[in-house]
Motif scaffolding. Sequence first.
Motif, PDB file in Angstrom:
ATOM      1  N   MET A  48      42.249-110.650 -71.602  1.00  0.00           N
ATOM      2  CA  MET A  48      42.315-111.824 -72.475  1.00  0.00           C
ATOM      3  C   MET A  48      43.101-112.918 -71.778  1.00  0.00           C
ATOM      4  SD  MET A  48      45.114-110.471 -75.252  1.00  0.00           S
ATOM      5  CE  MET A  48      44.229-108.932 -75.461  1.00  0.00           C
ATOM      6  N   ASP A 101      42.210-107.824 -82.029  1.00  0.00           N
ATOM      7  CA  ASP A 101      41.168-106.841 -81.733  1.00  0.00           C
ATOM      8  C   ASP A 101      41.505-105.508 -82.368  1.00  0.00           C
ATOM      9  OD1 ASP A 101      39.641-108.555 -80.113  1.00  0.00           O
ATOM     10  OD2 ASP A 101      40.902-108.139 -78.381  1.00  0.00           O
ATOM     11  N   TYR A 113      31.241-102.284 -88.288  1.00  0.00           N
ATOM     12  CA  TYR A 113      31.448-103.070 -87.081  1.00  0.00           C
ATOM     13  C   TYR A 113      30.128-103.741 -86.678  1.00  0.00           C
ATOM     14  CZ  TYR A 113      35.789-100.453 -86.898  1.00  0.00           C
ATOM     15  OH  TYR A 113      37.012 -99.908 -87.207  1.00  0.00           O
ATOM     16  N   VAL A 120      38.269-100.073 -77.440  1.00  0.00           N
ATOM     17  CA  VAL A 120      38.198-101.310 -78.225  1.00  0.00           C
ATOM     18  C   VAL A 120      36.957-101.262 -79.105  1.00  0.00           C
ATOM     19  CG1 VAL A 120      38.151-103.831 -78.116  1.00  0.00           C
ATOM     20  CG2 VAL A 120      39.335-102.521 -76.319  1.00  0.00           C
ATOM     21  N   TYR A 153      39.833-104.308 -70.203  1.00  0.00           N
ATOM     22  CA  TYR A 153      40.168-105.066 -71.412  1.00  0.00           C
ATOM     23  C   TYR A 153      41.050-106.220 -70.963  1.00  0.00           C
ATOM     24  CZ  TYR A 153      42.312-106.179 -75.958  1.00  0.00           C
ATOM     25  OH  TYR A 153      42.766-106.823 -77.093  1.00  0.00           O
ATOM     26  N   GLU A 184      45.219-102.763 -85.096  1.00  0.00           N
ATOM     27  CA  GLU A 184      45.193-103.935 -84.224  1.00  0.00           C
ATOM     28  C   GLU A 184      45.845-103.616 -82.885  1.00  0.00           C
ATOM     29  OE1 GLU A 184      46.395-108.704 -84.191  1.00  0.00           O
ATOM     30  OE2 GLU A 184      47.079-107.396 -85.829  1.00  0.00           O
ATOM     31  N   SER A 191      46.639-109.150 -80.713  1.00  0.00           N
ATOM     32  CA  SER A 191      45.384-109.602 -80.107  1.00  0.00           C
ATOM     33  C   SER A 191      44.304-110.006 -81.098  1.00  0.00           C
ATOM     34  CB  SER A 191      44.827-108.492 -79.208  1.00  0.00           C
ATOM     35  OG  SER A 191      44.375-107.397 -79.999  1.00  0.00           O
ATOM     36  N   GLU A 199      34.395-106.832 -74.848  1.00  0.00           N
ATOM     37  CA  GLU A 199      35.040-105.961 -75.824  1.00  0.00           C
ATOM     38  C   GLU A 199      34.255-106.038 -77.125  1.00  0.00           C
ATOM     39  OE1 GLU A 199      36.453-109.964 -76.302  1.00  0.00           O
ATOM     40  OE2 GLU A 199      36.677-108.716 -74.528  1.00  0.00           O
ATOM     41  N   GLY A 202      36.246-103.833 -81.690  1.00  0.00           N
ATOM     42  CA  GLY A 202      35.734-105.124 -82.149  1.00  0.00           C
ATOM     43  C   GLY A 202      36.851-106.046 -82.598  1.00  0.00           C
ATOM     44  N   ARG A 203      36.466-107.189 -83.137  1.00  0.00           N
ATOM     45  CA  ARG A 203      37.413-108.179 -83.630  1.00  0.00           C
ATOM     46  C   ARG A 203      37.670-107.961 -85.117  1.00  0.00           C
ATOM     47  NH1 ARG A 203      40.698-111.084 -80.901  1.00  0.00           N
ATOM     48  NH2 ARG A 203      40.556-112.838 -82.340  1.00  0.00           N
TER      49      ARG A 203
END
Length: 556
Positions: free
Chosen positions: A322, A428, A455, A439, A320, A396, A426, A292, A441-442
């Motif tokens: 986790m 993300d 990003y 998605v 996706y 988010e 998350s 991701e 990014g973080r």
Amino acid sequence: MLESDILIENVNSIASLHSERLFAKLLFAQRGAINITYGGLIERAGRYVSMYHEHGVRPEEVVVIVHNDIEQTIYAFVGATMYGAIPSIFAHPSVKISPKEFSKTLALLLSVSRTRFLVAYRDLHDQVKGCIPADSIDLMLSEDVLAHSAAPALPTANPDKIVLLQHSSGTTGLKKGVALSNSSVINQLRNYASTLQLCQCDRIASWLPLYHDMGLIACFLLPLATGIPLVLMSPFDWIADPMMLFRAIHKEKCTLCWMPNFAYNFLAARVSETDLADVDLTSMRAFINCAEPISADSHQLFCERFRGNGVREDMLCTCYAMAENTFAVTQGGILDPVKIETLDATAVRNRKEAIPANCRTAVCQTVISSGRAIPNNQVRIIDDCGNELPERYIGEIAIKSDSMLNEYYNRPDLTSQGIKNGWYRSGDLGYLADGDLFVLGRIKDLIIVAGKNIYPQDIEEIVSGIEGIYPGRVVAFGIYDETIGTEEVVILAETVVERAKHLEIKLAIAKAVREQLECVANDILLLPHMWLIKSSSGKLSRPGNREKYLSELRAP
């Protein structure tokens, strides 16, 4: 398939009815191949049951497993589930991590897990014995397990009991321990098997480590509990010989393979035409990219490079996932083609909106969907206050499902922070469009330059395409500068080009980033190959490389 709500009961059922059925073929660079049947698995895991009993392990106690042999890791893990203990696999030391740092991290893991038990091998015992308190940690050696006779599984009747602990340990320290119950794991496996349309004709190929959720759930527990054969190799052997994966797919007629995004570029760059002669990959129905975010360029590169061996666009799937959801949240590409969108990059950065580009759009950004929510999973996009956002607004990603974590192990504070009203936040960034999740990014990785959102993966993808840069070996991050009141952009990129050409490459990087992202790169450093460090999941670590940059390269 998956008739019981107890993980080990599904395995025992297959073993009792089909003891000679193949569970896994393990491939080793030096030792060749080892076949593990379900009957053989239960017998060898039963020896660990006996050893756990002798050492005084109690049901529902954590047993940490650190081993350099995937065969013994499998037996120790399955033995722990048979015994009713809680197995937690942790990465064994690599040559890139100093013994001192590894020992310190392992000691912290054992402390956080509040365990008394560690399964390891003799060389590791000799390495860490000075750092692990002998009076509080019972270190069990796999070399001693042959002295034990096999013992049967202990009965487990409670599907809400914690069945495993996933620790995500990066290069910068220990992360949170994700505690998963039998019901969460089984729900995930049922939901995901249905989405994948899993059947007995499938065969999974994997080089992924078992201490990472992609390797542990999709490429170990899914085949283990469903009876789908697995072809498994060490990640270290695969890195040294990437063709191991393709040879395994060709010979064993594998159909499913999960990989992080970097592996697509790595294979395209490292596999030679000579190696590919007579290799047939047409048996595959899905290469599943579970990074991701996912790079459309990586998919295109992989497909074009191996088209002659049977790779097609419809094989390139996305996911996706986790650890907090056991594994998959969404899946794309199994029934319908994966969606790719071209966005107005200025709207993404300045307004947090995912507006499709048109012929008048000055700067574009290509994004690829991670698919739709799998059964019994919900996805929403929220703002900073937790309010749900409309489609195509970036925020988010929050999830809700029947396969979520029970808790962050022994961390009620982190559990309450992460889960609000049944929804897991998350960390993300992404957006929804017609039910598909994209998605971006973080949140913590986001670089904010004078109010504009940058990003880092966009920078990294641009720089990876510059001539002279080692593909996929780029890290970008922000450093806050108090004098200007905003973040500076730092780019670290590996190259094997002679130093005389470095200035030319740096200028090309600066120009590309400025023109494509309307962003100034404040510090561009070209580094020798293998300077950048990875997390234990195999991804380049932005936090780890940021710390290394500050300690080794940043002027005081």
